[in-house]
Write an enzyme that holds these catalytic residues in place. Sequence first.
Site, PDB file in Angstrom:
ATOM      1  CD1 TRP A 163      -3.588  32.003  78.709  1.00 55.44           C
ATOM      2  CD2 TRP A 163      -2.306  30.548  79.791  1.00 55.44           C
ATOM      3  NE1 TRP A 163      -2.333  32.568  78.837  1.00 55.44           N
ATOM      4  CE2 TRP A 163      -1.516  31.690  79.497  1.00 55.44           C
ATOM      5  CE3 TRP A 163      -1.699  29.494  80.477  1.00 55.44           C
ATOM      6  CZ2 TRP A 163      -0.174  31.814  79.868  1.00 55.44           C
ATOM      7  CZ3 TRP A 163      -0.354  29.622  80.845  1.00 55.44           C
ATOM      8  CH2 TRP A 163       0.393  30.766  80.536  1.00 55.44           C
ATOM      9  CG  ASP A 164      -5.668  34.866  82.522  1.00 54.84           C
ATOM     10  OD1 ASP A 164      -5.130  34.492  81.466  1.00 54.84           O
ATOM     11  OD2 ASP A 164      -5.772  36.064  82.839  1.00 54.84           O
TER      12      ASP A 164
ATOM     13  CD  GLU B 112       0.201  37.109  74.998  1.00 54.10           C
ATOM     14  OE1 GLU B 112       0.180  38.205  75.595  1.00 54.10           O
ATOM     15  OE2 GLU B 112      -0.804  36.394  74.845  1.00 54.10           O
TER      16      GLU B 112
ATOM     17  CE  LYS C  35       2.241  40.525  77.982  1.00 49.80           C
ATOM     18  NZ  LYS C  35       1.088  40.063  77.168  1.00 49.80           N
ATOM     19  CD  GLN C  36       2.574  35.794  80.454  1.00 53.48           C
ATOM     20  OE1 GLN C  36       1.909  36.575  79.797  1.00 53.48           O
ATOM     21  NE2 GLN C  36       2.031  34.933  81.291  1.00 53.48           N
TER      22      GLN C  36
END
Lengths: 760, 760
Positions: free
Chosen positions: B350-351, B481, B594-595
Site C-alpha cells: 500500500w506504500d 503493526e 510503530k507508525q
Amino acid sequence: MQGDRRHLKTDPWRIVEEGFDPRFAQASESLFALGNGVMGGRANFEERYSGPSLQGNYIGGLYYPDKTRVGWWKNGYPEYFAKVPNAAFWLGVDVRIDGEELDLAAVGVLDFYRETDMRRAVLTRRMNVRMQSGVEVAVEAVRFFSLARRELGVVRYSVTPLNRAAEIEFSPYIDADVRNADANYDEKFWEEVSTDGDAVHSRLRKSGFEAAWAQRVVLDGEVFRCDSRPGCVRHTAVVRCEAGQRVTLYKYAGICSSLNHEPGELVAAARAVAADGAAAGFDALCREQEAAWAARWHSCDIGIGGDAAAQQGIRFCIFMLLQTYTGVDTRLNIGPKGFTGEKYGGVTYWDTEAYCLPFYMATAGPKVARELLVYRYNQLGKAIENAAKLGFHDGAALYPMVTINGEECHNEWEITFEEIHRNGAIAYAIFNYIRYTGDKGYLAEGGAEVLLSIARFWAQRITWSEARKKYVMLGVTGPNEYENNVNNNWYTSYIACWSMRYAAEAVAWVRENNPEAYAVLCAKRSFDEQTETARWREIDRNIYLGEDRELGIFLQQDGYLDKVQTLAAELDPAERPINQHWSWDRILRSSLIKQADVLQGLYFFRDQFDAGTLRRNFDFYEARTVHESSLSPCVHTVLAVQLGLMDKAYELYLRTARLDLDDYNCEVAEGCHVTSMAGSWISVVEGFGGMRIVDDTLTFEPRLPEAWRSLSFRVDYRGRVLAVRITAGRIRIDVEGAPVDVAVGGRRYRVETNIELKTE
Amino acid sequence: MQGDRRHLKTDPWRIVEEGFDPRFAQASESLFALGNGVMGGRANFEERYSGPSLQGNYIGGLYYPDKTRVGWWKNGYPEYFAKVPNAAFWLGVDVRIDGEELDLAAVGVLDFYRETDMRRAVLTRRMNVRMQSGVEVAVEAVRFFSLARRELGVVRYSVTPLNRAAEIEFSPYIDADVRNADANYDEKFWEEVSTDGDAVHSRLRKSGFEAAWAQRVVLDGEVFRCDSRPGCVRHTAVVRCEAGQRVTLYKYAGICSSLNHEPGELVAAARAVAADGAAAGFDALCREQEAAWAARWHSCDIGIGGDAAAQQGIRFCIFMLLQTYTGVDTRLNIGPKGFTGEKYGGVTYWDTEAYCLPFYMATAGPKVARELLVYRYNQLGKAIENAAKLGFHDGAALYPMVTINGEECHNEWEITFEEIHRNGAIAYAIFNYIRYTGDKGYLAEGGAEVLLSIARFWAQRITWSEARKKYVMLGVTGPNEYENNVNNNWYTSYIACWSMRYAAEAVAWVRENNPEAYAVLCAKRSFDEQTETARWREIDRNIYLGEDRELGIFLQQDGYLDKVQTLAAELDPAERPINQHWSWDRILRSSLIKQADVLQGLYFFRDQFDAGTLRRNFDFYEARTVHESSLSPCVHTVLAVQLGLMDKAYELYLRTARLDLDDYNCEVAEGCHVTSMAGSWISVVEGFGGMRIVDDTLTFEPRLPEAWRSLSFRVDYRGRVLAVRITAGRIRIDVEGAPVDVAVGGRRYRVETNIELKTE
C-alpha cells in the site's frame, strides 16, 4: 480415505481388524501402536511393505532440536522445535519365500486378522497369502514391548508353507538409518556412531543423545549369516520347509539410550538386554507381560454395560494412556500422540496438567502423578528464563506452550506469547493433585516454589488500566484458539487470580508446617511473603472480570458480544469442521468457539459457582462451541451431567470416546489423540460417575446415560483401590485397603469393605 | 558494521564515496544502485570481487512464485510469495593484469573514488591499485541504464598501467547462472534455455517468464575469443599496454524479457539492442541519457538552501524514485526496495497508493500517476477472487497486502486477513489523483468500478453488533503493526466509511456524466445503485468510531487506553528500536505505536477535522509513536508543520530524508527504502512547502525550518510546471504553461507567469 472410516470390529478387550484393506494401512499403524511407557512404536509390519506407510519408533525423552520454520520472525521466538526423533526400526524381519519378497502390497492376501489384546498389550497378526509363485503360506507375527523390562522388544514370527514345500528366508534386521517425515528442512536427525555385528549405535545430531539397538535372533538349529551395513544390522537364515511345517523366528531387541546409560556402555547394555530376553525365552516374557499388565488394569479398568462400542472405546483410551506414560521417569511426559505418530513432535502441552493428570492420579497412584508435577518443577529454571526472554523479571516463570526440556518450542506469537493460561493449568494441577491425594507435603518439596514463580508472572503480566481503574490482562489467547490477542479473557484472568490466591495459601502453609523449607524457599527465591502476597491480593481484589449482567454470563473476552452471534447448530454440516472450510479471518470474527473456554474455568472451579451460573454459561457457550479440539467435549460432558442434561452429555461423550477408533476427523493415520483419551476418562468417571473431591471427601453423584445398563470403574484413592459399580438408581462401592469415607447424594458414609446405596 | 555509518561525502548533485572500505561495500552496492524504471541493479563491481557482496540485477514485472514459508498454515494463505528474481549479471568484466586477477579484496587499493551523478544517472568509479606483482594500474569504470533505450545497459571500462608496461586481459561476460539470496528453500529460480555465442536465454521456473541478454563488446582493433558455457557468455581479449597507455573496453548489453517480446524472438531482440547501442556509440548514448534525465528533473527538482545534507538527502530520494518507476508500463509498480535489493520481494504494498502516488502525480504528470491506478484496476479480478477465498461474495474486492500479479503473497494472518486498511488506501488514491489532476473522467474508466468493489467489501466486512447497536469492524490490524487483531481500529473504520461514501459519489457522478459507462458498469457488476448505496449510507451513519471525550481524541482501537501509557520519550535509547530489543509480547501490550495510525487518517482527511482536534490527537499519539517504520515520520512532519510545531517537524524530517545515506537503521546493505523516499518528498512539499489542494485550488502554506534559508521545488500541476521558491516570509511561484489559480495565506491569486507574495 473416503467413505466408511470404521474398519475395526467391536470387542470389549481387543482391537480387531479382519481382512486387509490398504486404504486403512496407515490408520491401523496408529491404532495398533504399542508402547511400554518409555518407548513405543507404530504397528508397521515386520516384513517389508511397499505400500504407503509411516514408519515410527520412538524412545521417550530423546529429542532433536529441529530448526524452526517461521513466516516472519518475532523477538522471543525459539530457535528450534524439539521433536521426538523417529528411531531405529527394530522390528524388521524381511521374509522371502522361494526367493520372492513377502510384501502385502505385492502378494495376494487370502486372509488377514490382526488384534491387540489390550489386557496384555500384545499385538498378534495372522494371515494367509499367496505368493506370485503360487505357494501359499500362513504367517503369524506376535510382538510386544515388555512392560517388565523397559528396554526390551520382542517379536515372534512364524511361517508355514501351506500348499507345497518352500524355502523360507528370514532376514531380521535393525535399521537405524531412518528419518522423520516431519523434519522442517529434511535434515537427518541421527548419525551413525558404529555398526558392529548385531548392534548399531547412533547419535542425535545437535542434542547429542545416543542410543544403541542390538538384536538376538533365534531360529531352531539355524545359523545366521551376518550382513550389516553402516546403520543397519542384519542376520539372514534360510530354512527348507515342508508343506504344513511351521518355522518360527524369535527376535529379542535391546533398545537402550543415553538417558539411562553411559554412551560408551550403550552397545553392551543393548546386547545384554537382548541376550537376557533370549535366555528367558518368549513364553516366560509373555507371562511377565501378562502379569505386569494385569497389575496395571487392576486399579483402572472401566466397564460399561449395554453399550459395547462405548466399552471398547473407553478401554482403548485407558490402554493407550497406560502405554504412553507410567511415571517411572520424571524426564518423560505425555505427548499428544503418545508413541503413535510424529505429529506435535512428541512434546508436552498443557494437556498433561489439564486433562491427563486426573487419570494418572486415580489409576496409577500418587507417586506416578507426582512425577508429572516434578517434571515441571525440574523445568522451573527454564520457565524463568523463558519469562525473562519476554521481559519479565525477578524470577517470574512462564512455562512453555510446547516443550520437551523446559525450553519453549512453539513459535506462533499468538500462542507462544499469548496463550499463557497454560501457566494457570500448571498451578491448578498442583492444587488438584493435593486435593485428590492429600499430599500437602508436596508444597514444601517444590509445589510452593512453582506456585510463587507463576504468581510472580501473573503479577507482572496483569497491568493497571488507568482508564478502567481496574487490573486488566491484555493480549492473551484463551483456550479458544479461534480468537487471538484478546483482552481480558475471563478464563485466563480468573485462573491467574486463583493462582495468586493459591500461591499465597501455599506459602503460608509451608511457613506454618515446614519452617525449614519455608526459610530455604524465601532465601532461594528472594521471597518476601508479606509484600508479594499483598500485591497478589491487591490485584485479585481489583481485577477486571467481564460479565454480562443481562445474560447472566461471564464474558469470554472484551468485545465477544460484538460478534455476530452464530450458533453451532445453525452451521451447514458441509462446512464442518469450520477450520477446514472457513478462512482464518472468518473464524476469528465469528462467535464460534473451538473448545471450552469460560466453561473450562467453570469445570476447574465448579465449587465456586452456583448451578444457575453454570447453567446460564453452559447454555450460552455450548451453543457456540464447535468442539474442533479433541480436548473440548469431555469438559462439556462433565458439566452437562452436573446440570442433568443427559442427552446433551451423551451426545458430547460420543464425540470423544471413539474419536480414533472411528476416525471421526479423518486423521488417525497420523497417530492417535492420546492426551484427549484422558478427557474421555474424565467424561466417564467425573461425568457419568460423578466422582469429585468435595470438602476433602471422595464424592459420587452418578448419572448414567439411558443407553448404559451399568458403569463400573476402579480408582486408586489414597492407598485403596475402590471398585465402583453404578446401575440405574444404585451405586455399590467395594474397597480394598483401609476404610474410606465417601459422600453420595449429599451424605457421608464410611466404607469398610463395601457399601451399596440408592441414588436418585 | 560498527561505528560511524556515514561514509559518503555531502554534495548537492552527487553521491560520492572516497576511499575504499570493505565494511561499506554492500551498503554502497545499495546506495549506488542504478535503474531506468523498468530494470536496474545494485552497484556491484564489474570486475570480480571476492569480498562480501550481494549481487543484484532486476527486471521489473518478472517474478518467481517462491514456495511459501509458514509456521502454521491457516486457511486462506497464499501458496507462494512472488519474488523479483535476481537476474543475469550483465555488468561483468573480469580483468587480469599480467595474468593476475583484479579483485579489490585481494589487491592494494591506492586510491578509490566513486560517484553517482544524479543529474544523469551515471555511475563512475576511478581507482588506482597495486597488484601483487607490483604493477600499478588506474581504472575508470562508467555505467548507466539507458533511460532513452529501456533495454540497454552500458559499461565503459578503462585500464591504464602506471608504472610499467603490462598485459591486460579483458573478459566481459553475462552470467545468467544466478540465484536469489532470499529464496525460501534455496531453489534456483532460473533455468537456461540456450547459450549461444554472445547471448544467453533463460526461463523462470513455474512462472515461465523468459529473458535474454546479449553483449556487444568493443575494444579498438582487438579480436575477442568467445568462450561461453551454459548460462554464461564470455568474450576475452588480451592487450599489451605501455605504461601510461589507456585501454578502454565498451560493453553494450541488451536485456529483453517476454513482457515485451515473443519468447522465440528474445535473443534476436537482445542482440539488436546491443548492436544498436554499439552502433550509436558510448558518447552519443551518454548525451541521450543526459537529455532524458534533464527532462525528468525539470519538473521535480527540490532545492534546499542552507542545509547541504538536507539538499543531498532529498535529491537522492527523488533520484531513486525516478530510477524505480517512470509509468511507462502498467504492469510495473514500486517495490519497497526498488531495484536496490531483494528484500520484500520487489512486490507492491500500500506504500504505492499512500506514499508514492503524490510524488508521481506532482512530478511525472497525470498519465504516469494514472498508470498506478490502472495497475490496481487491472488486478481487480484477482482482488475479487482474493476476497472470495476469505468468504466474501457478490464481487467484493480485497486487494492484497503484497502482490506482483494481483494475487496475495503475504501469509501472516494478522496482516493477510486483517491489515485490510490497504483497501482504503487504494480507494483514497483514486480520490487523491482526481483531486490533484482534475481527471474525473477516470471514474468512468475504471475508478468507479474499483470503488464500488471496495465498498462492497467493507459493507460485508463491517458487522452489526447487537450488543452496541452499532456497526463494528472486528479483527483488524491498523497501520500500527505493533498491535494485531484489534476491534474498531479508528483509522480502518473511518477510511472504510469514507470509501463507501466516495464510492457512492463516484457512481452517481458516472451516472450523471457518462450514462453509457454507467449502464455498462451496472450490467457488468450487477450493480443496483439505490439498494447498495443505501446500505453503504446506513452503515456509515451507524458506524462505531471510538473517541475519548475527556482527552478529546479518537481511539486507535478498543481497549487502547487500557494499556500502560508509556511514552516514546521515556524509553531508554539503548532499547530502541524496540522491535530489535523487546519481545513481541511486550511490544503488543505497550502503548507504543510503530507508525502513524489515527494520524494517518487525520493526514488523509485533514479537511474534515478542525485544528484543535488535530492538535490533541497529534500531541497524544506523537508522544506514543516510535516511528519504527520508514513510512512514519513523513506523515507526522506534515501534521507538525500544519500545527506550527516547527522544531518537532524538523526533528521528524531528519529521521526520514537521509535514512539510507546515513544508514540510520544499519540495514542499507540490504537495499534502499525506496517507497519511504516518497514520504520524504511529501514531508518537504506538503509539509514545509504546505502544498495541498483545497476546494479544487492549489494551495500553499509554507513554513521553513529555521535551518533552511530557502526551499524551492518544481511540480507538474494540470499541464503546467510550477517553480516554487520559498524564503523566510516570502513565496515566489513561476509558471510555465497556462495561467493557474493558487491560494496562499487564505487568498486566491491567478498566476500568469509568476507571482511573489509575503507569507506569515
